[in-house]
Structures are given as structure tokens and as C-alpha cells.
Design an enzyme around this catalytic site. Sequence first.
Site, short mmCIF file in Angstrom:
data_model
loop_
_atom_site.label_atom_id
_atom_site.label_comp_id
_atom_site.label_asym_id
_atom_site.label_seq_id
_atom_site.Cartn_x
_atom_site.Cartn_y
_atom_site.Cartn_z
N GLN A 124 -2.39 11.19 -9.54
CA GLN A 124 -2.72 10.77 -8.18
C GLN A 124 -1.55 11.04 -7.24
O GLN A 124 -0.47 10.49 -7.42
CB GLN A 124 -3.01 9.26 -8.20
N GLY A 125 -1.76 11.89 -6.25
CA GLY A 125 -0.68 12.26 -5.33
C GLY A 125 -0.90 11.69 -3.93
O GLY A 125 -1.36 12.39 -3.03
N SER A 127 1.46 8.68 -2.70
CA SER A 127 2.73 8.15 -2.16
C SER A 127 3.70 9.28 -1.88
O SER A 127 3.75 10.29 -2.60
CB SER A 127 3.36 7.18 -3.16
N GLU A 242 -9.73 1.75 -7.85
CA GLU A 242 -8.43 1.39 -8.41
C GLU A 242 -8.20 -0.13 -8.33
O GLU A 242 -7.67 -0.74 -9.24
CB GLU A 242 -7.34 2.13 -7.64
N ASN A 364 0.42 -6.26 -3.32
CA ASN A 364 -0.37 -7.46 -3.08
C ASN A 364 -0.19 -8.00 -1.67
O ASN A 364 -1.08 -8.66 -1.14
CB ASN A 364 -0.05 -8.53 -4.14
N GLU A 365 0.97 -7.69 -1.04
CA GLU A 365 1.13 -8.11 0.36
C GLU A 365 0.09 -7.36 1.22
O GLU A 365 -0.56 -7.95 2.09
CB GLU A 365 2.54 -7.78 0.88
C1 LIG Z 1 3.66 1.57 -11.99
C2 LIG Z 1 3.40 2.31 -10.71
C3 LIG Z 1 2.60 3.43 -10.72
C4 LIG Z 1 2.37 4.14 -9.54
N1 LIG Z 1 1.61 5.28 -9.61
C5 LIG Z 1 1.39 5.99 -8.48
C6 LIG Z 1 0.64 7.20 -8.54
O1 LIG Z 1 0.18 7.62 -9.62
N2 LIG Z 1 0.45 7.91 -7.41
C7 LIG Z 1 0.93 7.47 -6.20
O2 LIG Z 1 0.67 8.14 -5.20
N3 LIG Z 1 1.67 6.34 -6.11
C8 LIG Z 1 1.92 5.60 -7.22
N4 LIG Z 1 2.67 4.45 -7.17
C9 LIG Z 1 3.30 4.08 -5.90
C10 LIG Z 1 2.66 2.89 -5.23
O3 LIG Z 1 1.41 3.25 -4.69
C11 LIG Z 1 3.63 2.43 -4.13
O4 LIG Z 1 4.82 1.98 -4.76
C12 LIG Z 1 3.06 1.32 -3.29
O5 LIG Z 1 1.97 1.77 -2.52
C13 LIG Z 1 4.12 0.71 -2.35
O6 LIG Z 1 4.73 1.72 -1.61
P1 LIG Z 1 6.33 1.81 -1.56
O7 LIG Z 1 6.85 1.78 -2.95
O8 LIG Z 1 6.67 2.97 -0.69
O9 LIG Z 1 6.82 0.46 -0.86
P2 LIG Z 1 6.79 0.12 0.68
O10 LIG Z 1 5.50 0.55 1.28
O11 LIG Z 1 8.06 0.65 1.30
O12 LIG Z 1 6.82 -1.46 0.67
C14 LIG Z 1 8.02 -2.20 0.40
C15 LIG Z 1 7.69 -3.68 0.50
O13 LIG Z 1 7.26 -4.00 1.85
C16 LIG Z 1 5.98 -4.64 1.82
N5 LIG Z 1 5.20 -4.19 2.99
C17 LIG Z 1 5.08 -2.92 3.44
N6 LIG Z 1 4.25 -2.89 4.52
C18 LIG Z 1 3.80 -4.17 4.70
C19 LIG Z 1 2.92 -4.79 5.63
N7 LIG Z 1 2.29 -4.08 6.59
N8 LIG Z 1 2.70 -6.12 5.53
C20 LIG Z 1 3.32 -6.86 4.57
N9 LIG Z 1 4.19 -6.34 3.65
C21 LIG Z 1 4.41 -5.01 3.73
C22 LIG Z 1 5.33 -4.14 0.54
O14 LIG Z 1 4.34 -5.05 0.11
C23 LIG Z 1 6.53 -4.10 -0.42
O15 LIG Z 1 6.80 -5.37 -0.93
C24 LIG Z 1 2.93 3.71 -8.32
C25 LIG Z 1 3.73 2.56 -8.30
C26 LIG Z 1 3.98 1.88 -9.47
C27 LIG Z 1 4.85 0.66 -9.42
#
Ligand SMILES: Cc1cc2nc3c(=O)[nH]c(=O)nc-3n(C[C@H](O)[C@H](O)[C@H](O)COP(=O)(O)OP(=O)(O)OC[C@H]3O[C@@H](n4cnc5c(N)ncnc54)[C@H](O)[C@@H]3O)c2cc1C
Length: 381
Positions: A124-125, A127, A242, A364-365
Site C-alpha cells: 500500500q503506497g 503515506s 482496512e 486513532n486521533e
Molecule cells: C505498522 C505500520 C504499518 C504501516 N503500513 C503502511 C503501509 O503499508 N502503507 C502506507 O502508506 N502507510 C503505512 N503506515 C503509515 C501510517 O499510515 C501512518 O503512520 C499514519 O497514517 C500516521 O501518519 P504519520 O506517521 O505521518 O503521522 P502524522 O500524521 O505526522 O501524525 C503524528 C501525530 O499527530 C496526530 N495528528 C495528526 N493530525 C491530527 C489531527 N488533524 N487531529 C488530531 N491529531 C492529529 C496523529 O494522530 C499522530 O499522533 C504504517 C504505519 C505503521 C505503524
Amino acid sequence: MDLTFTPDEEAFRAECRAWLEAHVPHGLPSGDTRAGFAAHLDWERTLFEAGWAVVSWPEAYGGRGASPMEWLIFEEEYYRAGAPQRVTQNGIFLLAPTVFEFGTPEQQDRILPRMAAAEDLWCQGWSEPNAGSDLAGIQSRATPDTGGWRLDGQKTWTTRGAFCTHLFGLFRSDPDAERHHGLTYFLVPLDAPGVTVRGFGRLDGDEGFAEVFFDDVFVADDAVLGGVHDGWGVAMATAGAERGLTLRSPGRFAATAARLVDLWRARGGSAPPGLADAVVQDWIDAEAYRWQTFWTVARLTDGERVGAEASLTKVFWSELDVRLHEHALALLGPHAELDDDDESARWMKGYQFALSGPIYAGTNEIQRNVIAERVLGLPRR
Ligand SMILES: Cc1cc2nc3c(=O)[nH]c(=O)nc-3n(C[C@H](O)[C@H](O)[C@H](O)COP(=O)(O)OP(=O)(O)OC[C@H]3O[C@@H](n4cnc5c(N)ncnc54)[C@H](O)[C@@H]3O)c2cc1C
């Protein structure tokens, strides 16, 4: 409401149970390592050859046309037998429902049988380094070219990307459009010229993630899933799978709760006060998720759709998984940190992975924002 299974469903359960008990491998290495992934693929191909890889799909695509209720029964039996999490899950549980909904007949014929047989392996691409929660903020772009598109940009956190053959991803196809518009959902072979996949380790050391770079990568028009510039709606269908029904079926948590009860029976005598109640509550929560899912499936069968409610489910299963593992570690006490026995090591590895549940599939946020605004109708501010 009739809470009993039909004779046909009971017969289906007996058939799955007998086959799984005879064939499930135990003690496979982590599927997030290259060698472990290969071992898991052997198992998943065995499942396919016996017709159990994608039970709910039509027979023409390698399934057995099982009803949604039978699929849930299969999942319960799968985890009850101690079978491992599926390394093909991002294809069969996330992309496939979207291909069934949005794919052309040609795309369905081309993609689904090879996915079922674990020949094409999908990651899945979505992020990117600067776009996780804010998925509409992606910067990877798609530029029209004769007969297709040119893709440029970078994806990250791509689960098992280093071991997969294909990627489904979202790209900005109209740079002038407002955020949720002008995005297109592409299906990309990872051996296309211009794609670079770089695996990297997670905190536990396994190479579970990859970064994927696109440098002027050509894909034909038939690589677009759904409409051009309509990718947001297609991606939300994948997100629904998902967060909601398919990725984390209740059987997985019911099996973990059953293992926790077994652990209590073995070690509960010297457990800290309060832990008995916590274990009972966990078991009740896993059962509640199971029954809530039967209700959801009954509604889907009646033609209803599950939209933003999938966010409620996602918060529930991800937090339950953390509690199940925390309570197991509390029962194990200091022994939890020793990896000299399989059971402790399995709980510790499971705990480390459970901690990521509140992050992946949308944090979850973010789910709580969705619940507040779209389920409860609360104001944004
Ligand atoms: C085990 C695992 C597998 C994964 N696999 C994939 C994959 O296969 N493909 C893929 O594309 N991605 C994948 N991901 C990435 C995942 O989708 C992202 O980590 C996730 O969407 C959060 O994005 P971020 O890490 O950039 O954090 P950020 O978006 O930078 O968030 C950082 C913190 O800020 C909080 N936050 C951000 N915006 C808000 C808001 N508007 N309101 C309240 N709180 C907020 C978030 O909840 C978090 O706590 C994976 C992640 C994990 C941990």
C-alpha cells in the site's frame, strides 16, 4: 434476531476446522523478514491450492463463493487453529474489495486470480514523508503522457514493500485541484523502470517497511483504478476495508483472548490483584467485537453500507489488542522479557506490534475526529 448458525454454516465450520487443524504450520519465522516472508508465502500458496485463500471470492477468481458469515467463520477457525497473520493481507483484504467495487472486468480478470494465488504481492503506497494523517496532502504526482501516465515522488512506511511485486497508491494528477480532488489511484508494478524500493528496519529490527521512489515511471492508462482524478473516493473504500471488516476480523482477537485465558489458567495463581477482572473484561470485549461484527455483516447482507462507522471499529480493535497483550505481559511478569520460551516471545512480539495498531490504518486521533464529525455530527471546532 436469530443468534444461531445454520446447519450449512456449522458444516462449513467443521470442514474448515478439519482442514486447518491438519495443515496449519506452527512456529514460522516473522513474515516481516525476507526469509520469513518466503516461508509464509509457501503456507499461503498451500491455502490457495486447497481453495481456502480467499473463501469469499467467486470460484472464477480462486475462491469458493462463501457468504460474508461463512467468511467470518473461516476467519475464526483460521486464528483458532493458530494460523499466522496473512502476509498477502494488503492485497486480499484491502485492494481486492476495492477492485471488486471499482475495477473494470479486464482489471478484475488480470489482477484477482494472481493475487489470490500469491503470485502478485501487493503493498500500500499512501503515506509520504510529509503526508501521513493528512493523506490529501500527498505530493507524489502523475502527469499525463501518450497512452498513460508518468509517476514521480516518494512513498514511505510501505509495509513489506521490499518483498512485494506491486503497489497500489494515490498520486496527485491535477496539481490545481483542491485537496481531496485531483487525486488518482494507480496500480504499479514495482519492477517498472524508474521504481526504486529500499527496505528498512522497524524498531524490532525486522525489515517490515520500505520507502518507494518513483522517477519518471511510465504506467499505461489501465493502471488507473476508478476514475482519473477520482482517487479519493476509491481510497476511502480501501480505508473502509482496512478500518472496518476485512483487515482485522474478530477471530484474530477472539483467539488472542482465548490464549490470554489459557495463560491465566497457567499463571493466574500469583497474579497481581485486579488482573482477573481485566482478563475477564478482555474476553468479554473480544466477544463483543465478534457479535458486533455479526450484526454489521447482517446489515451489509441487507444492502446497508458501513461508512464512517468503520472508524469506531478501528479504535475498538486496536485498543483491545493493546490491552490483551498488556495483560498477558503482566501475567508473565519479569519472564515477559525473556525470549527463552516461545510463549513469552510470542506475547512480547505481539505486544510490540499491537502498539502500532493505534497508528496504522489511520491514527486513532484521526478516527476520533471522524467519529466526532461524521458519526456524531459534532462541529469541527
Ligand atoms: C505498522 C505500520 C504499518 C504501516 N503500513 C503502511 C503501509 O503499508 N502503507 C502506507 O502508506 N502507510 C503505512 N503506515 C503509515 C501510517 O499510515 C501512518 O503512520 C499514519 O497514517 C500516521 O501518519 P504519520 O506517521 O505521518 O503521522 P502524522 O500524521 O505526522 O501524525 C503524528 C501525530 O499527530 C496526530 N495528528 C495528526 N493530525 C491530527 C489531527 N488533524 N487531529 C488530531 N491529531 C492529529 C496523529 O494522530 C499522530 O499522533 C504504517 C504505519 C505503521 C505503524
